[in-house]
Design an enzyme around this catalytic site. Structure first.
Site, PDB file in Angstrom:
ATOM      1  N   ILE A 195       9.046  -2.955  11.822  1.00 40.16           N
ATOM      2  CA  ILE A 195       8.147  -1.924  12.341  1.00 40.16           C
ATOM      3  C   ILE A 195       7.283  -1.431  11.200  1.00 40.16           C
ATOM      4  CG2 ILE A 195       7.977   0.377  13.345  1.00 40.16           C
ATOM      5  CD1 ILE A 195      10.610  -0.148  14.774  1.00 40.16           C
ATOM      6  N   GLY A 196       6.018  -1.788  11.229  1.00 34.75           N
ATOM      7  CA  GLY A 196       5.047  -1.240  10.298  1.00 34.75           C
ATOM      8  C   GLY A 196       4.805  -1.920   8.974  1.00 34.75           C
TER       9      GLY A 196
ATOM     10  N   CYS B 154      -1.211  -3.332   9.452  1.00 37.84           N
ATOM     11  CA  CYS B 154      -0.600  -2.306  10.298  1.00 37.84           C
ATOM     12  C   CYS B 154      -0.596  -0.954   9.600  1.00 37.84           C
ATOM     13  CB  CYS B 154       0.825  -2.714  10.666  1.00 37.84           C
ATOM     14  SG  CYS B 154       1.636  -1.571  11.803  1.00 37.84           S
TER      15      CYS B 154
ATOM     16  N   GLY C  63       6.582  -9.381   9.714  1.00 37.15           N
ATOM     17  CA  GLY C  63       5.672  -8.457   9.050  1.00 37.15           C
ATOM     18  C   GLY C  63       5.996  -8.176   7.601  1.00 37.15           C
TER      19      GLY C  63
ATOM     20  N   GLY D 167       1.393 -13.054   9.366  1.00 34.85           N
ATOM     21  CA  GLY D 167       0.021 -13.014   9.872  1.00 34.85           C
ATOM     22  C   GLY D 167      -1.021 -13.246   8.799  1.00 34.85           C
TER      23      GLY D 167
ATOM     24  N   GLY E 258      -4.516  -5.917  13.103  1.00 36.89           N
ATOM     25  CA  GLY E 258      -3.285  -5.842  13.872  1.00 36.89           C
ATOM     26  C   GLY E 258      -3.512  -5.729  15.364  1.00 36.89           C
ATOM     27  N   MET E 259      -2.421  -5.915  16.125  1.00 29.78           N
ATOM     28  CA  MET E 259      -2.504  -5.880  17.585  1.00 29.78           C
ATOM     29  C   MET E 259      -2.818  -4.484  18.110  1.00 29.78           C
ATOM     30  SD  MET E 259       0.713  -8.395  18.449  1.00 29.78           S
ATOM     31  CE  MET E 259       0.484  -8.406  20.220  1.00 29.78           C
TER      32      MET E 259
ATOM     33  N   ARG F  86      -9.835  -7.467   4.618  1.00 32.47           N
ATOM     34  CA  ARG F  86     -10.482  -8.681   4.147  1.00 32.47           C
ATOM     35  C   ARG F  86      -9.449  -9.499   3.381  1.00 32.47           C
ATOM     36  NH1 ARG F  86     -14.567 -12.415   4.569  1.00 32.47           N
ATOM     37  NH2 ARG F  86     -15.008 -13.347   2.570  1.00 32.47           N
TER      38      ARG F  86
END
Length: 387
Positions: A216-217, A222, A262, A284, A301-302, A316
């Site tokens: 998470i995070g 994110c 992540g 990612g 991020g999503m 970037r």
């Protein structure tokens, strides 16, 4: 050991990937003997690395290429690819807009309705080229589009949100997704996430998850930790969730893979995640740097295009090489972001781990100076680990 924050509030120490090191044992082996194979949802892959379901990382082309190279890519079913018949001009706009205009543009572009026929089309496009069709949606999206995913014949369905649990309270006007029922009724394996605790991992496995996403995070783009203040550093989160996996396996005989999702940039990060107990990883930004990536050198991020509370930004990342160079080499960079498979095999050889299961058992040390000790010249010259 709990640490007292103040009267009436204690906490335990949690560790991030940067704070640990892997300790060599009494045996080494040639890297060519290291077996990195793993299974997810009945599908065997040589490389335990998944490209995350982000619009700057995975499109149809990337999903097919990742499959061909021995890995896996997940397509975001609530992103650009399913809102626009031709996503290329949209991706060009995202890459060209200035920083101050970015959030507004994203909210505008992602307001375009999702088209179920494009969900089916993208899945068919991946499968027709021999790729593994792994797709992702939020719990709300899974409720709306699950039947289209099943109809199109996807191979894996990732149900993802910032936090997913089986105990979800919602307004009386909203019927929440019953994860256990969804997993049971879907004709394909369902991967659930994200979570960071032993208890939630165990409950998701009991609900029928084919794999669990942990994190998470920590993602590069994110901002959930800053916006919400929520999260557990990855080393501790992975270890806790892996413990739930092992206990669940002992109880049921059903082995459910744990995927560290992540905050992983280098080959070393991937190695340490597996040593903490992960069966595979989801990344990612390292893949967003591939020449073939749809993000044009950008990564987001999503949750970035949220119309009410964006929890991500656009970063970037540049373009550093082909997808094959990043995944399998040969590396042309000296910072650990190329030839991720080679890094994993070499680390396993150094540690004497013949396969992923043995890699999960290697000794781990607390080492906050691991990445800085003796690296004064690299840091000063911005080379290698000093970049």
């Amino acid at each position: 050991m709990d640490i007292q924050i103040g009267r009436g509030k204690t906490a335990r120490r949690a560790y991030g990937i940067d704070e640990i090191a892997l300790v060599p044992g009494t045996r080494t082996l040639d890297p060519s003997l290291a077996d990195t194979r793993w299974r997810i949802g009945g599908i065997e892959r040589e490389i335990p690395i998944i490209a995350s379901a982000m619009d700057g990382v995975v499109d149809v082309r990337m999903a097919v290429l990742l499959s061909q190279l021995g890995a896996l890519g997940v397509l975001n079913l609530e992103g650009i690819q399913t809102r626009y018949e031709n996503p290329e001009p949209i991706l060009d706009r995202i890459a060209s807009v200035g920083t101050t205009e970015f959030v507004g543009l994203m909210q505008e572009l992602y307001a375009e309705p999702i088209k179920p026929e494009l969900i089916e089309k993208r899945i068919h496009e991946i499968k027709s080229q021999g790729g593994i069709a792994a797709v992702s949606a939020t719990p709300a999206g899974a409720t709306k589009y699950g039947e289209f995913v099943a109809k199109a014949g996807a191979d894996l369905f990732f149900v993802q949100a910032t936090v997913v649990s089986t105990a979800y309270l919602s307004p009386s006007s909203i019927t929440p997704l019953d994860l256990a029922q969804f997993c049971q009724e879907m004709p394909i394996p369902v991967i659930l996430g994200n979570c960071v605790t032993y208890e939630v991992t165990l409950s998701l496995m009991k609900a029928g998850a084919a794999a669990i996403l942990v994190g998470i995070g920590p993602g590069a783009a994110c901002t959930s930790r800053g916006v919400l203040g929520v999260g557990i550093p990855q080393a501790t989160a992975v270890a806790d969730c892996a413990a739930a996996r092992d206990d669940y396996y002992q109880e049921t005989g059903n082995y459910v893979p744990v995927i560290a999702d992540g905050g992983l940039i280098t080959g070393g990060d991937i190695c340490k995640s597996i040593a903490c107990g992960a069966d595979g990883v989801m990344i990612g930004s390292p893949f967003a740097r591939a020449k073939e990536a749809p993000g044009r050198g950008y990564h987001w991020g999503m949750a970035t295009p949220s119309p009410v509370l964006p929890r991500g930004t656009r970063i970037r990342v540049g373009t550093t090489g082909t997808l094959e160079q990043i995944l399998r080499g040969p590396a042309v960079l000296d910072d650990g972001t190329h030839n991720l498979l080679g890094a994993l095999k070499t680390s396993m050889g150094t540690l004497g781990a013949k396969d992923i299961k043995e890699m999960q058992q290697v000794e781990v040390a607390i080492a906050p100076s691991l990445l800085t000790e003796g690296k004064v010249y690299q840091k000063a010259q911005q080379l290698g680990m000093g970049k």
